[in-house]
Design a protein around this motif. Structure first.
Motif: not given
Length: 200
Positions: A2, A4, A6-7, A9, A132, A167, A192, A195-197
């Motif tokens: 990614a 940006t 990610r939560i 990190a 974020t 997010v 964002l 594109h979150q998992p």
């Protein structure tokens, strides 16, 4: 990988000069429960339109152990107003209650994956990313604000609750990269939220 953060990190380290003459790193805020790193600048109308909302958020949460550091990673070759000298003058005029630092290398914008100005990153006491995105849903026109996403995320976290919406997409002007077109963004930059998992 990614673009940006990610939560979950960890906050990337930085060492940057501030408008008050200090050199600022993550360790500068070691005594704070929460650190908000946000990418900002001097000229962007979305920044200017939401500065007073950001001021209110900083003042609201300061007593709860939250620190704010604004990073200007814009190239002043794109907008002369984004120079360090103009940063110093802007802080002298407006007396914003956050630390304001300059990154002429633009490396912090790459390490964090900053997309817009403003773009907020909230880190807990372990400096793990817990939110974020945007501060509010109408940063350019405060009269149209209906959602204060940053305030909500901070309040939920400090109250021991899970963050309802960790997010959001930042709303603003893109980072101004040295030697690039004003609208240029890295190819890896993306929406964002979409594109979150997802859980498997």
């Amino acid at each position: 990988m990614a673009y940006t953060l990610r939560i979950g990190a960890h906050a990337p380290q930085f060492q940057l000069p501030s408008t008050d003459g200090r050199i600022i790193t993550l360790d500068t805020f070691a005594d704070h429960r929460v650190l908000v790193v946000f990418f900002t600048c001097n000229h962007c109308p979305y920044v200017i339109g939401s500065d007073e909302q950001t001021r209110h958020t900083v003042e609201t949460f300061a007593s709860r152990g939250v620190a704010f550091v604004g990073i200007n990673a814009n190239s002043p070759t794109a907008y002369a107003e984004d120079s360090f000298a103009h940063m110093v003058a802007r802080m002298e005029t407006h007396r914003f209650p956050w630390t304001y630092v300059f990154d002429h290398t633009q490396q912090s914008a790459l390490h964090y994956g900053a997309l817009k100005t403003p773009h907020f990153f909230v880190f807990d006491d372990n400096r793990t990313l817990i939110y974020t995105g945007r501060g509010v849903d109408s940063p350019r026109d405060a009269s149209r604000i209906t959602t204060r996403d940053l305030d909500l995320a901070l309040d939920e976290h400090l109250s021991g609750k899970p963050i309802t919406t960790p997010v959001t997409n930042p709303i603003g002007c893109n980072i101004k990269w040295a030697g690039k077109d004003l609208k240029w963004m890295p190819a890896e930059a993306c929406d964002l939220v979409s594109h979150q998992p997802t859980d498997s």
